[in-house]
Design a protein around this motif. Structure first.
Motif, PDB file in Angstrom:
ATOM      1  N   ASP A   1       0.807  -1.227   0.000  1.00  0.00           N
ATOM      2  CA  ASP A   1       0.000   0.000   0.000  1.00  0.00           C
ATOM      3  C   ASP A   1       0.837   1.273   0.000  1.00  0.00           C
ATOM      4  O   ASP A   1       0.293   2.364  -0.055  1.00  0.00           O
ATOM      5  N   LYS A   2       2.147   1.147   0.020  1.00  0.00           N
ATOM      6  CA  LYS A   2       3.011   2.335  -0.100  1.00  0.00           C
ATOM      7  C   LYS A   2       3.275   2.680  -1.560  1.00  0.00           C
ATOM      8  O   LYS A   2       3.767   3.749  -1.861  1.00  0.00           O
ATOM      9  N   MET A   3       2.939   1.766  -2.454  1.00  0.00           N
ATOM     10  CA  MET A   3       3.177   1.981  -3.879  1.00  0.00           C
ATOM     11  C   MET A   3       2.137   2.955  -4.438  1.00  0.00           C
ATOM     12  O   MET A   3       0.964   2.899  -4.081  1.00  0.00           O
ATOM     13  N   LYS A   4       2.584   3.831  -5.292  1.00  0.00           N
ATOM     14  CA  LYS A   4       1.671   4.802  -5.892  1.00  0.00           C
ATOM     15  C   LYS A   4       0.603   4.123  -6.756  1.00  0.00           C
ATOM     16  O   LYS A   4      -0.479   4.651  -6.934  1.00  0.00           O
ATOM     17  N   SER A   5       0.893   2.931  -7.276  1.00  0.00           N
ATOM     18  CA  SER A   5      -0.050   2.217  -8.120  1.00  0.00           C
ATOM     19  C   SER A   5      -1.031   1.360  -7.315  1.00  0.00           C
ATOM     20  O   SER A   5      -1.893   0.704  -7.896  1.00  0.00           O
ATOM     21  N   ALA A   6      -0.919   1.357  -5.984  1.00  0.00           N
ATOM     22  CA  ALA A   6      -1.802   0.530  -5.158  1.00  0.00           C
ATOM     23  C   ALA A   6      -3.243   1.021  -5.289  1.00  0.00           C
ATOM     24  O   ALA A   6      -3.510   2.220  -5.177  1.00  0.00           O
ATOM     25  N   PRO A   7      -4.183   0.107  -5.521  1.00  0.00           N
ATOM     26  CA  PRO A   7      -5.586   0.527  -5.643  1.00  0.00           C
ATOM     27  C   PRO A   7      -6.165   0.878  -4.266  1.00  0.00           C
ATOM     28  O   PRO A   7      -5.640   0.465  -3.233  1.00  0.00           O
TER      29      PRO A   7
ATOM     30  N   LEU B   1     -12.089  -6.175  -5.377  1.00  0.00           N
ATOM     31  CA  LEU B   1     -11.201  -7.235  -4.878  1.00  0.00           C
ATOM     32  C   LEU B   1     -10.631  -6.896  -3.504  1.00  0.00           C
ATOM     33  O   LEU B   1     -10.444  -7.794  -2.669  1.00  0.00           O
ATOM     34  N   GLY B   2     -10.385  -5.619  -3.251  1.00  0.00           N
ATOM     35  CA  GLY B   2      -9.908  -5.215  -1.931  1.00  0.00           C
ATOM     36  C   GLY B   2     -10.953  -5.468  -0.859  1.00  0.00           C
ATOM     37  O   GLY B   2     -10.648  -5.971   0.229  1.00  0.00           O
ATOM     38  N   LEU B   3     -12.199  -5.132  -1.170  1.00  0.00           N
ATOM     39  CA  LEU B   3     -13.283  -5.383  -0.211  1.00  0.00           C
ATOM     40  C   LEU B   3     -13.538  -6.877  -0.039  1.00  0.00           C
ATOM     41  O   LEU B   3     -13.794  -7.338   1.083  1.00  0.00           O
ATOM     42  N   LEU B   4     -13.442  -7.632  -1.115  1.00  0.00           N
ATOM     43  CA  LEU B   4     -13.637  -9.076  -1.022  1.00  0.00           C
ATOM     44  C   LEU B   4     -12.586  -9.700  -0.104  1.00  0.00           C
ATOM     45  O   LEU B   4     -12.920 -10.514   0.770  1.00  0.00           O
ATOM     46  N   ALA B   5     -11.334  -9.322  -0.290  1.00  0.00           N
ATOM     47  CA  ALA B   5     -10.268  -9.843   0.577  1.00  0.00           C
ATOM     48  C   ALA B   5     -10.508  -9.423   2.024  1.00  0.00           C
ATOM     49  O   ALA B   5     -10.308 -10.211   2.959  1.00  0.00           O
ATOM     50  N   ARG B   6     -10.945  -8.203   2.227  1.00  0.00           N
ATOM     51  CA  ARG B   6     -11.219  -7.699   3.578  1.00  0.00           C
ATOM     52  C   ARG B   6     -12.361  -8.486   4.219  1.00  0.00           C
ATOM     53  O   ARG B   6     -12.298  -8.850   5.391  1.00  0.00           O
ATOM     54  N   VAL B   7     -13.414  -8.746   3.449  1.00  0.00           N
ATOM     55  CA  VAL B   7     -14.550  -9.508   3.970  1.00  0.00           C
ATOM     56  C   VAL B   7     -14.118 -10.920   4.346  1.00  0.00           C
ATOM     57  O   VAL B   7     -14.462 -11.432   5.421  1.00  0.00           O
ATOM     58  N   MET B   8     -13.349 -11.549   3.476  1.00  0.00           N
ATOM     59  CA  MET B   8     -12.923 -12.921   3.755  1.00  0.00           C
ATOM     60  C   MET B   8     -12.009 -12.982   4.980  1.00  0.00           C
ATOM     61  O   MET B   8     -12.205 -13.821   5.862  1.00  0.00           O
ATOM     62  N   SER B   9     -11.020 -12.098   5.046  1.00  0.00           N
ATOM     63  CA  SER B   9     -10.099 -12.157   6.180  1.00  0.00           C
ATOM     64  C   SER B   9     -10.793 -11.731   7.473  1.00  0.00           C
ATOM     65  O   SER B   9     -10.543 -12.308   8.533  1.00  0.00           O
ATOM     66  N   ALA B  10     -11.687 -10.757   7.409  1.00  0.00           N
ATOM     67  CA  ALA B  10     -12.419 -10.359   8.612  1.00  0.00           C
ATOM     68  C   ALA B  10     -13.308 -11.490   9.102  1.00  0.00           C
ATOM     69  O   ALA B  10     -13.391 -11.737  10.311  1.00  0.00           O
ATOM     70  N   GLY B  11     -13.957 -12.169   8.185  1.00  0.00           N
ATOM     71  CA  GLY B  11     -14.809 -13.288   8.578  1.00  0.00           C
ATOM     72  C   GLY B  11     -14.030 -14.398   9.255  1.00  0.00           C
ATOM     73  O   GLY B  11     -14.442 -14.915  10.299  1.00  0.00           O
ATOM     74  N   ILE B  12     -12.898 -14.746   8.696  1.00  0.00           N
ATOM     75  CA  ILE B  12     -12.070 -15.799   9.292  1.00  0.00           C
ATOM     76  C   ILE B  12     -11.546 -15.348  10.655  1.00  0.00           C
ATOM     77  O   ILE B  12     -11.601 -16.095  11.638  1.00  0.00           O
ATOM     78  N   ALA B  13     -11.041 -14.114  10.726  1.00  0.00           N
ATOM     79  CA  ALA B  13     -10.506 -13.609  11.987  1.00  0.00           C
ATOM     80  C   ALA B  13     -11.598 -13.495  13.043  1.00  0.00           C
ATOM     81  O   ALA B  13     -11.393 -13.878  14.202  1.00  0.00           O
ATOM     82  N   GLY B  14     -12.753 -12.967  12.653  1.00  0.00           N
ATOM     83  CA  GLY B  14     -13.854 -12.835  13.610  1.00  0.00           C
ATOM     84  C   GLY B  14     -14.310 -14.174  14.151  1.00  0.00           C
ATOM     85  O   GLY B  14     -14.590 -14.311  15.344  1.00  0.00           O
ATOM     86  N   ALA B  15     -14.355 -15.168  13.286  1.00  0.00           N
ATOM     87  CA  ALA B  15     -14.743 -16.509  13.737  1.00  0.00           C
ATOM     88  C   ALA B  15     -13.689 -17.102  14.663  1.00  0.00           C
ATOM     89  O   ALA B  15     -14.013 -17.726  15.675  1.00  0.00           O
ATOM     90  N   ALA B  16     -12.428 -16.900  14.332  1.00  0.00           N
ATOM     91  CA  ALA B  16     -11.354 -17.463  15.149  1.00  0.00           C
ATOM     92  C   ALA B  16     -11.299 -16.830  16.532  1.00  0.00           C
ATOM     93  O   ALA B  16     -10.960 -17.492  17.513  1.00  0.00           O
ATOM     94  N   LEU B  17     -11.633 -15.556  16.625  1.00  0.00           N
ATOM     95  CA  LEU B  17     -11.522 -14.843  17.896  1.00  0.00           C
ATOM     96  C   LEU B  17     -12.803 -14.865  18.720  1.00  0.00           C
ATOM     97  O   LEU B  17     -12.801 -14.458  19.880  1.00  0.00           O
TER      98      LEU B  17
END
Length: 133
Positions: free
Chosen positions: A41-47, A53-69
């Motif tokens: 995310d430090k790259m100028k070309s970072a979306p 796709l950014g939101l999809l990755a966030r949803v998936m990782s949040a879901g896994i983390a929320g379930a684990a915790l």
């Protein structure tokens, strides 16, 4: 996810049961993806984090983390709450990051944001894993 993977690599248990957290490939992948996020995310070309796709990755990782915790037996509730928190925060933190970039630049604002997020994630995971012994 990287904080949870690190805790699992240190043989610490999370309250929620998720078989993925015990797979070495998943743990290694989560750590690599966490490091990649810190650099990417430090790259100028970072979306923006709010693209599909950014939101999809966030949803998936949040879901896994929320379930684990979440407490055992409440994994679905934990996943739902984590996703319901992660999506609006993506928009709020993006707005804050854009304001910070205007004042501090992309790299410096990204480093500050990363330090805050890594500290918060590590603190949350440490608190939950410490209680679930």
């Amino acid at each position: 996810m990287a904080a949870i993977a690190g805790a699992r690599l240190a043989s610490r248990r999370t309250p929620g049961r998720l078989f993925l957290l015990d797979h070495p490939l998943f743990k290694g992948g989560a750590l690599i993806m966490g490091a990649g996020e810190l650099f990417g995310d430090k790259m100028k070309s970072a979306p923006d984090r709010t693209v599909f796709l950014g939101l999809l990755a966030r949803v998936m990782s949040a879901g896994i983390a929320g379930a684990a915790l979440a407490p055992r037996g409440r994994e679905r509730t934990g996943a739902t709450l984590a996703v319901a928190t992660a999506v609006p925060l993506a928009y709020l933190t993006l707005a804050g990051r854009k304001r910070a970039m205007a004042r501090l630049g992309q790299t410096r604002s990204g480093l500050i944001e990363d330090a805050l997020i890594v500290a918060a994630g590590a603190g949350i995971v440490a608190a939950v894993v410490g209680r679930s012994r």
